[in-house]
Design a protein around this motif. Structure first.
Motif, PDB file in Angstrom:
ATOM      1  N   ARG A  52       2.880 -85.492  -0.819  1.00  0.00           N
ATOM      2  CA  ARG A  52       1.676 -85.563  -0.017  1.00  0.00           C
ATOM      3  C   ARG A  52       1.811 -84.818   1.311  1.00  0.00           C
ATOM      4  O   ARG A  52       0.836 -84.270   1.819  1.00  0.00           O
ATOM      5  N   SER A  53       3.026 -84.756   1.860  1.00  0.00           N
ATOM      6  CA  SER A  53       3.198 -84.061   3.141  1.00  0.00           C
ATOM      7  C   SER A  53       2.906 -82.568   3.031  1.00  0.00           C
ATOM      8  O   SER A  53       2.063 -82.064   3.771  1.00  0.00           O
ATOM      9  N   THR A  56      -0.706 -81.961   2.492  1.00  0.00           N
ATOM     10  CA  THR A  56      -1.497 -82.113   3.711  1.00  0.00           C
ATOM     11  C   THR A  56      -1.546 -80.790   4.473  1.00  0.00           C
ATOM     12  O   THR A  56      -2.606 -80.368   4.947  1.00  0.00           O
ATOM     13  N   SER A  57      -0.396 -80.127   4.553  1.00  0.00           N
ATOM     14  CA  SER A  57      -0.346 -78.850   5.263  1.00  0.00           C
ATOM     15  C   SER A  57      -1.177 -77.790   4.556  1.00  0.00           C
ATOM     16  O   SER A  57      -1.933 -77.051   5.183  1.00  0.00           O
ATOM     17  N   ARG A  63      -3.619 -78.190   2.304  1.00  0.00           N
ATOM     18  CA  ARG A  63      -5.028 -78.530   2.332  1.00  0.00           C
ATOM     19  C   ARG A  63      -5.629 -78.268   3.720  1.00  0.00           C
ATOM     20  O   ARG A  63      -6.738 -77.750   3.849  1.00  0.00           O
ATOM     21  N   GLY A  64      -4.875 -78.609   4.750  1.00  0.00           N
ATOM     22  CA  GLY A  64      -5.351 -78.427   6.124  1.00  0.00           C
ATOM     23  C   GLY A  64      -5.527 -76.958   6.474  1.00  0.00           C
ATOM     24  O   GLY A  64      -6.565 -76.558   7.012  1.00  0.00           O
ATOM     25  N   SER A  65      -4.523 -76.148   6.137  1.00  0.00           N
ATOM     26  CA  SER A  65      -4.620 -74.715   6.461  1.00  0.00           C
ATOM     27  C   SER A  65      -5.801 -74.081   5.751  1.00  0.00           C
ATOM     28  O   SER A  65      -6.601 -73.353   6.345  1.00  0.00           O
ATOM     29  N   ILE A 102      -3.846 -83.154  -5.365  1.00  0.00           N
ATOM     30  CA  ILE A 102      -3.920 -84.382  -4.567  1.00  0.00           C
ATOM     31  C   ILE A 102      -4.415 -85.541  -5.430  1.00  0.00           C
ATOM     32  O   ILE A 102      -3.883 -86.650  -5.401  1.00  0.00           O
TER      33      ILE A 102
END
Lengths: 124, 493
Positions: B274-275, B278-279, B281-283, B314
């Motif tokens: 998930r970490s 997260t990166s 998906r965020g970028s 995800i």
């Protein structure tokens, strides 16, 4: 004047993303640190309006840092929002029992993060 | 009866006679070879056994351990005996009684480690022999099982223990006789916490005489280690009256440990996945959102592809964790009064845009279907059924959703006109990552975990999922839950 937000996350990429989203999308004045100890120092000197903090961090973790912030004279009034990768309803329930303003889940949508964050803090 | 003991003779020279002796004494060395017999042996065994003949030749069914056990008792002065099938040297099999005699020098052979009295029971009436042979067979069955088998009386005192009880619990069989089964095993719940008396399966069965199969539990070995077990309690009836219970305890520690390790592994992996997600998906989210400037249409399209696949990953991670938690019973449920028809209406509203995109029609009839269940989990279960139906139906197809109830059950039925499921695969569709066509995973999306999750949620809520399907005609899935008790006050208001 824009609001000050302190981002605390030990993962440098996520720290960068959250900080960028809050500043570029949300228009906040943002600083970011990588651990609980720095968070306490910066919170005390810089006096942010709110803190967005990761739960799982090596050393001082999120809940422990939040405890110290609440115990400090200059930091006790700063609201804290947790952000966590743990999805379990049980963990979320345990976190919601802590005296924090709310819990956000990873992965987050950077485009809606500032709005979600503001909503938890009841900022308008 | 030949009580008088006579001096030993070498085995090899004992004459074969026909005097019809029904008893003899065999002397065995420490390797269980016959080293001497008394004068009656040749008659009883129908032949002369040479020195060094293994005792198995005469007593093929007796495990040597039994001699050891009976020796300790023989030394304490009791004279333990057991019945077994023995074999004469001419091959005839007969029912015999073996008794381990106390240590004594000189007779019938010097240096013998074991003296065994063998009695021929073949003169007993036929019916009696049959009965005893049947009992021997039952003993063998009980000895062969590797589970603990206890017979207990109404005060849960042990009056029977099979040999495996000793092995599994690390105790001697004599520890069991008359001991309190609950105290001796420290019977507790699987996590080691004590059973409340009202939930103790042994106490309950001894009270109401109803069988309780496969109860998750734990017991403690003599050395203090705790075993995770499955306990089955069945009543023993005598003349229609409850007289005790049979407890069968199955050690599942290894299985339980493997399950726990798998859970921990999956939980760690999911968290570690998930970490980075997260990166990523965020970028991508910020690129797509135009934070760093407008993207060209081609670049935008590529970012969209990356985004939608990140979302899929995800979802997969989330579903995987969800199904693991459901199957290990770690999803907290908050049961509330709710009507499945309301839940379905809400879900159809959510799914409407996706249905419209593919010109699919979501139709149905919604009768009241009251249940007491966790809203969130029920919604996930129903959403999976409806989105599956949409996924496996052609563009423009109709999907029928129906809710209803009878006196005992409340249900949601989701019927599609899709491809259908081959009969031989119907049973396995609730397994993880099971899609009828492996291409389905890529073409239709989805993690292959949806039905597994729905099945787990149904059983966690005391219900089930029924499925009917015929190839080319379509499938029908029905989530069946226990109907809520009618609430008198509400129905009057």
């Amino acid at each position: 004047m824009s609001r000050r937000v302190l981002v605390v996350d030990d993962d440098p990429d996520i720290k960068l993303l959250a900080a960028t989203a809050l500043s570029r999308v949300g228009g906040f004045d943002v600083r970011a640190v990588g651990n609980g100890k720095e968070a306490i120092d910066v919170a005390s000197s810089w006096q942010p309006d709110a803190i967005l903090m990761d739960v799982h961090m090596p050393g001082l973790d999120g809940p422990a840092t939040a405890d110290r912030l609440r115990a400090g004279d200059r930091t006790c009034a700063i609201p804290v929002v947790f952000i966590t990768a743990s999805v379990g309803a049980a963990e979320a329930a345990a976190l919601s029992l802590l005296p924090v303003s709310g819990v956000l889940m990873k992965p987050f949508d950077p485009m809606t993060l500032p709005a979600d964050f503001s909503a938890l803090l009841e900022w308008t | 009866m030949h009580r008088k003991e006579v001096a030993a003779r070498p085995v090899t020279t004992a004459p074969v006679d026909n005097l019809g002796y029904k008893e003899t004494v065999l002397a065995l060395d420490s390797a269980y070879a016959i080293v001497g017999t008394d004068y009656r042996a040749a008659s009883l065994l129908a032949g002369t056994c040479s020195a060094g003949t293994p005792v198995d030749v005469i007593l093929p069914d007796v495990s040597v351990g039994l001699f050891g056990t009976s020796r300790r008792r023989a030394d304490r002065g009791s004279s333990p005996s057991f019945e077994t099938l023995a074999r004469r040297l001419d091959g005839e099999v007969f029912l015999a009684e073996c008794t381990r005699l106390p240590e004594r020098q000189g007779y019938p052979a010097d240096g013998a480690a074991i003296r065994l009295k063998l009695r021929d029971l073949s003169d007993l009436p036929e019916s009696e022999q049959l009965l005893r042979r049947k009992r021997l067979r039952e003993q063998q069955i009980l000895s062969a099982t590797r589970n603990v088998v206890f017979g207990v009386d109404l005060q849960h005192r042990i009056d029977f223990a099979n040999p495996a009880s000793g092995t599994v619990l690390g105790r001697r069989l004599r520890d069991f006789a008359g001991a309190d089964a609950l105290e001796l095993t420290s019977l507790a719940q699987a996590d080691g916490s004590p059973f409340p008396d009202v939930d103790n399966p042994v106490l309950r069965t001894l009270e109401d005489g109803i069988s309780r199969p496969m109860v998750e539990s734990s017991v403690v070995r003599r050395d203090g280690t705790r075993l995770i077990t499955e306990l089955s309690c069945s009543p023993i009836l005598e003349g229609g009256e409850l007289a005790g219970a049979v407890l069968v305890i199955n050690d599942v520690t290894e299985r339980a440990t493997a399950q726990r390790r798998k859970d921990e592994f999956l939980s760690t992996v999911s968290h570690e996945l998930r970490s980075p997600l997260t990166s990523i998906r965020g970028s991508l989210g910020m690129l797509a959102g135009g934070i760093f400037g407008e993207l060209s249409p081609d670049a935008g399209h590529m970012v969209d592809v990356a985004m939608s696949n990140t979302h899929r990953l995800i979802r997969l991670v989330n579903d995987l964790l969800h199904v693991e938690r459901l199957s290990s019973g770690r999803v907290p449920m908050e049961p509330v009064d709710l009507d499945l028809s309301d839940a379905v209406a809400e879900i159809i509203k959510q799914q409407a845009p996706a249905a419209m995109q593919r010109s699919q029609r979501l139709a149905g009839s919604f009768d009241s279907a009251p249940v007491v269940a966790d809203v969130h989990q029920v919604s996930i279960a129903i959403t999976n059924l409806i989105s599956n139906a949409m996924k496996f139906s052609a563009d423009g197809a109709s999907i029928y959703v129906q809710t209803g109830s009878d006196t005992e059950h409340a249900w949601v039925t989701v019927r599609d006109e899709g491809t259908g499921i081959p009969a031989d695969q119907l049973a396995s569709i609730f397994e993880r990552f099971r899609q009828v066509d492996t291409a389905d995973a890529t073409v239709r999306g989805g993690s292959g975990l949806g039905l597994s999750i729905t099945g787990h949620i149904a059983s966690a809520l005391g219900g089930r999922v029924d499925v009917e399907s015929s190839l080319g005609v379509g499938s029908s899935f029905r989530l069946v839950l226990p109907r809520a008790e009618p609430n008198v006050e509400t129905s009057q208001s």
